[in-house]
Design a protein around this motif. Structure first.
Motif, PDB file in Angstrom:
ATOM      1  N   ALA A   1       0.753  -1.303  -0.068  1.00  0.00           N
ATOM      2  CA  ALA A   1      -0.056  -0.031   0.044  1.00  0.00           C
ATOM      3  C   ALA A   1       1.097   1.168  -0.180  1.00  0.00           C
ATOM      4  O   ALA A   1       0.423   2.403  -0.624  1.00  0.00           O
ATOM      5  CB  ALA A   1      -0.869  -0.061   1.196  1.00  0.00           C
ATOM      6  N   THR A   2       1.962   1.291   0.699  1.00  0.00           N
ATOM      7  CA  THR A   2       2.602   2.569   0.844  1.00  0.00           C
ATOM      8  C   THR A   2       3.584   2.808  -0.472  1.00  0.00           C
ATOM      9  O   THR A   2       3.520   3.769  -1.061  1.00  0.00           O
ATOM     10  CB  THR A   2       3.878   2.027   1.870  1.00  0.00           C
ATOM     11  OG1 THR A   2       3.193   1.999   3.064  1.00  0.00           O
ATOM     12  CG2 THR A   2       4.725   3.494   1.971  1.00  0.00           C
ATOM     13  N   THR A   3       3.815   1.451  -1.203  1.00  0.00           N
ATOM     14  CA  THR A   3       4.387   1.676  -2.567  1.00  0.00           C
ATOM     15  C   THR A   3       3.404   2.032  -3.606  1.00  0.00           C
ATOM     16  O   THR A   3       4.069   3.052  -4.547  1.00  0.00           O
ATOM     17  CB  THR A   3       5.046   0.188  -3.053  1.00  0.00           C
ATOM     18  OG1 THR A   3       5.883  -0.287  -1.733  1.00  0.00           O
ATOM     19  CG2 THR A   3       5.900   0.469  -4.282  1.00  0.00           C
ATOM     20  N   PHE A   4       2.337   1.779  -3.422  1.00  0.00           N
ATOM     21  CA  PHE A   4       1.246   2.159  -4.213  1.00  0.00           C
ATOM     22  C   PHE A   4       0.905   3.915  -4.101  1.00  0.00           C
ATOM     23  O   PHE A   4       1.050   4.491  -5.125  1.00  0.00           O
ATOM     24  CB  PHE A   4      -0.190   1.554  -4.140  1.00  0.00           C
ATOM     25  CG  PHE A   4      -0.010   0.395  -5.250  1.00  0.00           C
ATOM     26  CD1 PHE A   4      -0.982   0.130  -6.416  1.00  0.00           C
ATOM     27  CD2 PHE A   4       0.504  -0.977  -5.046  1.00  0.00           C
ATOM     28  CE1 PHE A   4      -1.103  -0.781  -7.290  1.00  0.00           C
ATOM     29  CE2 PHE A   4       0.322  -1.956  -5.833  1.00  0.00           C
ATOM     30  CZ  PHE A   4      -0.457  -1.850  -7.097  1.00  0.00           C
ATOM     31  N   SER A   5       0.873   4.186  -2.776  1.00  0.00           N
ATOM     32  CA  SER A   5       0.596   5.344  -2.502  1.00  0.00           C
ATOM     33  C   SER A   5       1.854   6.450  -2.926  1.00  0.00           C
ATOM     34  O   SER A   5       1.591   7.552  -3.478  1.00  0.00           O
ATOM     35  CB  SER A   5       0.506   5.382  -0.947  1.00  0.00           C
ATOM     36  OG  SER A   5      -0.667   4.858  -0.793  1.00  0.00           O
ATOM     37  N   LEU A   6       3.091   5.945  -2.707  1.00  0.00           N
ATOM     38  CA  LEU A   6       4.341   6.771  -3.277  1.00  0.00           C
ATOM     39  C   LEU A   6       4.252   6.886  -4.928  1.00  0.00           C
ATOM     40  O   LEU A   6       5.024   7.487  -5.371  1.00  0.00           O
ATOM     41  CB  LEU A   6       5.463   6.168  -2.694  1.00  0.00           C
ATOM     42  CG  LEU A   6       5.392   6.278  -1.233  1.00  0.00           C
ATOM     43  CD1 LEU A   6       6.792   5.368  -0.944  1.00  0.00           C
ATOM     44  CD2 LEU A   6       5.808   8.015  -0.775  1.00  0.00           C
ATOM     45  N   ASN A   7       3.475   6.082  -5.719  1.00  0.00           N
ATOM     46  CA  ASN A   7       3.500   5.857  -6.874  1.00  0.00           C
ATOM     47  C   ASN A   7       4.708   5.421  -7.444  1.00  0.00           C
ATOM     48  O   ASN A   7       5.575   6.053  -8.512  1.00  0.00           O
ATOM     49  CB  ASN A   7       2.980   7.402  -7.719  1.00  0.00           C
ATOM     50  CG  ASN A   7       2.696   7.036  -9.093  1.00  0.00           C
ATOM     51  OD1 ASN A   7       2.369   6.201  -9.477  1.00  0.00           O
ATOM     52  ND2 ASN A   7       2.722   8.269  -9.837  1.00  0.00           N
ATOM     53  N   ALA A   8       5.392   4.413  -6.884  1.00  0.00           N
ATOM     54  CA  ALA A   8       6.683   3.899  -7.255  1.00  0.00           C
ATOM     55  C   ALA A   8       6.582   2.458  -7.803  1.00  0.00           C
ATOM     56  O   ALA A   8       7.132   1.506  -7.110  1.00  0.00           O
ATOM     57  CB  ALA A   8       7.611   3.919  -5.990  1.00  0.00           C
ATOM     58  N   PRO A   9       6.135   2.316  -8.821  1.00  0.00           N
ATOM     59  CA  PRO A   9       5.671   0.996  -9.493  1.00  0.00           C
ATOM     60  C   PRO A   9       6.945  -0.046  -9.614  1.00  0.00           C
ATOM     61  O   PRO A   9       6.888  -1.219  -9.676  1.00  0.00           O
ATOM     62  CB  PRO A   9       5.084   1.184 -10.894  1.00  0.00           C
ATOM     63  CG  PRO A   9       5.433   2.639 -11.225  1.00  0.00           C
ATOM     64  CD  PRO A   9       5.699   3.343 -10.023  1.00  0.00           C
ATOM     65  N   ASP A  10       8.195   0.819  -9.861  1.00  0.00           N
ATOM     66  CA  ASP A  10       9.517  -0.087 -10.144  1.00  0.00           C
ATOM     67  C   ASP A  10       9.770  -0.767  -9.014  1.00  0.00           C
ATOM     68  O   ASP A  10      10.667  -1.745  -8.858  1.00  0.00           O
ATOM     69  CB  ASP A  10      10.499   0.796 -10.606  1.00  0.00           C
ATOM     70  CG  ASP A  10      10.479   1.441 -11.955  1.00  0.00           C
ATOM     71  OD1 ASP A  10       9.390   0.875 -12.667  1.00  0.00           O
ATOM     72  OD2 ASP A  10      11.023   2.498 -12.284  1.00  0.00           O
TER      73      ASP A  10
END
Length: 208
Positions: free
Chosen positions: A55-64
């Motif tokens: 969820a944090t990675t999605f929220s940060l918009n960091a798909p890589d």
């Protein structure tokens, strides 16, 4: 059609506004491994740290960073790569409620594209949230139970307050966000993935 002024364009594209996806952190693998190890020491389930990290990675918009996270999660349990991928994309889907549709679409697409075809071929393809005359009542009740569990003892007051802003606001949030998205569909409505037929049920974010 009016055009954006140069100053407004500069503001939108300024580094601090982060208009596009962020690259994966330089030490993303080590970071996720540290989170997993810390969670294990505190007797937290793999789902717990994976749900929060996803969820944090999605929220940060960091798909890589998503395939890196998936690799770390899969290494924690033998033969869990399919279940981990399905769990992560389920968390990502639910992030629509917090991050909006465009960012969630971009991250989900990027995550799927990053996975090997041998893995994506094993992911479930049957929708589990399709409303029908037979399941809509149970779905609404499931959403209401989730709403109540989150906001008790203020669940009714909050519903009424949201209705003052717009009468359809609480209706939409409860019926579509909580019932249609955030609450977990019953196992009977989840189509099994080719790899999970007869095996352990897919991970569920709400049971993390």
């Amino acid at each position: 059609m009016s055009k954006l002024s140069p100053s407004l364009k500069a503001l939108i594209n300024a580094p601090f506004s982060r208009p596009g996806p962020l690259p994966a952190p330089a030490h993303a693998k080590e970071l996720f491994q540290s989170i997993a190890q810390d969670a294990s020491k505190k007797n937290l389930s793999p789902r717990s740290w994976l749900a929060i990290s996803t969820a944090t990675t999605f929220s940060l918009n960091a798909p890589d960073a998503l395939p890196i996270l998936h690799g770390v999660a899969s290494a924690q349990q033998p033969k869990s790569d399919v279940r981990a991928a399905e769990f992560m994309r389920e968390v990502g889907l639910k992030c629509i409620s917090f991050n909006g549709i465009p960012r969630s679409i971009n991250c989900l697409n990027a995550f799927h594209a990053s996975l090997p075809k041998s893995l994506t071929a094993q992911l479930a393809t049957t929708p589990s949230r399709q409303s029908t005359p037979e399941n809509v009542t149970d779905g609404l009740a499931r959403g209401r139970r989730l709403w109540d569990s989150v906001y008790q003892p203020f669940e009714d007051k909050l519903y009424e307050k949201l209705g003052l802003a717009h009468p359809d606001l609480p209706v939409f949030i409860l019926n579509h966000n909580y019932a249609g998205l955030l609450s977990d569909p019953p196992q009977s409505e989840r189509g099994p993935s080719p790899a999970s037929a007869g095996c352990t049920p897919r991970w569920s974010p709400s049971r993390a």
